[in-house]
Design an enzyme around this catalytic site. Structure first.
Site, PDB file in Angstrom:
ATOM      1  N   HIS A 297       9.630  -6.673  10.117  1.00 43.80           N
ATOM      2  CA  HIS A 297       9.834  -5.228  10.132  1.00 43.80           C
ATOM      3  C   HIS A 297      10.700  -4.823   8.953  1.00 43.80           C
ATOM      4  O   HIS A 297      11.626  -5.555   8.569  1.00 43.80           O
ATOM      5  CB  HIS A 297      10.507  -4.789  11.447  1.00 43.80           C
ATOM      6  CG  HIS A 297      10.419  -3.323  11.715  1.00 43.80           C
ATOM      7  ND1 HIS A 297      11.304  -2.413  11.171  1.00 43.80           N
ATOM      8  CD2 HIS A 297       9.552  -2.605  12.470  1.00 43.80           C
ATOM      9  CE1 HIS A 297      10.984  -1.193  11.584  1.00 43.80           C
ATOM     10  NE2 HIS A 297       9.929  -1.276  12.370  1.00 43.80           N
ATOM     11  N   ASP A 355       4.604  -3.725  17.157  1.00 41.54           N
ATOM     12  CA  ASP A 355       3.181  -3.459  16.957  1.00 41.54           C
ATOM     13  C   ASP A 355       2.306  -4.603  17.453  1.00 41.54           C
ATOM     14  O   ASP A 355       1.191  -4.383  17.908  1.00 41.54           O
ATOM     15  CB  ASP A 355       2.898  -3.204  15.471  1.00 41.54           C
ATOM     16  CG  ASP A 355       3.630  -1.978  14.945  1.00 41.54           C
ATOM     17  OD1 ASP A 355       3.483  -0.907  15.550  1.00 41.54           O
ATOM     18  OD2 ASP A 355       4.368  -2.100  13.950  1.00 41.54           O
TER      19      ASP A 355
END
Length: 421
Positions: A297, A355
């Site tokens: 991320h 995600d």
């Protein structure tokens, strides 16, 4: 050259780094700050969300995201973002009842859907229809009145799930399902997505809770691209429906809201567990162009706290639906195991992010890939309207107007057309 950065005033927050106040930088020095993407620039002060990417911390109004996901509902979280405190029982009941009442759409809005082709992407339908709401709810677009701002904020939180679900139903050629006052927020959304008018629809609590957690974990994430877009458009005095439509448009970009869709695409491309080792080697090869989607991320450098919550939720959903031996989910589990144990990924802190799991959960719930970003928008609406409301109410609010460093041609004279080379 004039004053140095250390000579400008410092603005301190309650958590996180301080900021140097450069509002008088150009007047004092004759230069601009240069920060493409604004990665090192604070565009505002905000009391809504705090992120510490190095430590894996996400707070909403001071409450850890882990506690909210475990002990609160999405409606409670939306109330918290909007008003600054968690609701008591009476406040929650009133807020929930008002959202339920506002979930219905003006009947003429049904006609909007007929203007789209059946193969239109649901995000296009959502973006266009949300922008058009200002033509139906004019009593909520006067941003100078607190009651008007609050009404529009609630309407957006309540109506966007209905528009989103109807967008899906329209692309499938199926009957629109109206929201029900006796259903919870996530349960209502699943009902509007999948119920049939000729039979009773029952949502399994585990599945409703899984979707509710996805909504909580995507409700707000500080000054990301779509939230910054909402604030920028809002700074012009645009009505709130236009501002949120702009946020939806920004979210539509694959670099922002489409990451969980990319996870499913990656897994489909891998195909079988036996292909994972070859895929991993391709990921390690910088020249291959193959990326490991759903891992790592930009903000979180140690771990994504939202991913840890969804990892357990994912396993609960798989168990509830008996998908333990489904090839896709079996493939995802093996890829997760290898990536977590391989030194290449561990040393680079490429851990599974939100995600990776949200895409798998939505897939398990039967939600098509075309709706993944739409659900992101449904969840993020509470954060968008909270950020918009905070921005409008901030003292000394000015229209957003970034500067630039010009690199084009110097001043030159225009030649008549007949004399141009």
């Amino acid at each position: 050259m004039g004053p140095q950065a250390s000579e400008f005033p410092v603005i301190s927050g309650t958590l996180g780094p301080d900021g140097v106040d450069f509002r008088k930088l150009t007047a004092a020095t004759g230069v601009f700050s240069f920060d493409p993407g604004y990665g090192e620039t604070a565009s505002c002060t905000s009391a809504i969300t705090f992120i510490d990417g190095d430590q894996g911390v996400l707070l909403h109004r001071g409450y850890p995201i882990e506690q909210l996901a475990e002990h609160a509902s999405y409606v409670e979280t939306a109330y918290l973002l909007l008003y600054g405190e968690l609701p008591n029982k009476q406040q929650l009941a009133e807020f929930d009842a008002h959202l339920s009442e506002q979930a219905l759409l003006h009947e003429q809005i049904r006609n909007f859907f007929n203007g789209f082709r059946r193969d239109t992407h649901p995000m296009a339908i959502l973006c266009g229809t949300v922008a058009a709401l200002s033509g139906f709810y004019a009593d909520g677009i006067d941003i100078s009145h607190p009651a008007s701002r609050d009404l529009s904020a609630r309407r957006l939180i309540a109506k966007i799930p209905t528009i989103a679900a109807w967008a899906y139903r329209y692309t499938q050629g199926e009957t629109f399902i109206y929201p029900k006052s006796n259903f919870g927020f996530a349960e209502n959304f699943l009902s509007m997505m999948f119920a049939r008018p000729d039979r009773k629809y029952v949502v399994k609590p585990v599945l409703a809770r899984a979707l509710d957690r996805i909504f909580i974990l995507h409700a707000d994430h500080e000054q990301n691209a779509s939230t910054s877009t909402v604030r920028l458009v809002g700074s012009t005095g645009a009505n709130p429906f236009a501002c949120i439509a702009a946020g939806i448009a920004a979210l539509w970009g694959p670099a922002h809201g489409g990451a969980n869709e990319a996870v499913l695409t990656m897994l489909t491309a891998i195909g079988e567990k036996k292909n994972i080792p070859q895929f991993i080697e391709q990921v390690k090869d910088k020249d291959s162009g193959i990326r490991l989607m759903g891992f790592g991320h930009r903000v979180y450098k140690s771990f994504d706290p939202r991913a840890q919550i969804l990892a357990q939720t994912y396993r609960e959903v798989i168990e509830e639906l008996n998908l333990d031996h489904d090839p896709l989910f079996d493939l995802a589990t093996e890829l997760e195991r290898i990536a977590r144990s391989d030194d290449y990924f561990v040393s680079r802190q490429l851990y599974p992010n939100v995600d990776f799991y949200s895409g798998l959960i939505l897939k398990a719930l039967g939600i098509p890939v075309s709706m993944f970003t739409v659900l992101f928008a449904v969840a993020r609406t509470s954060g968008w309207v909270s950020q918009w409301k905070e921005m409008i109410e901030a003292p000394g609010q000015r229209i957003g107007r970034p500067r630039q460093i010009y690199t084009g041609a110097r001043k030159r004279d225009l030649q008549p057309l007949s004399e141009r080379p």
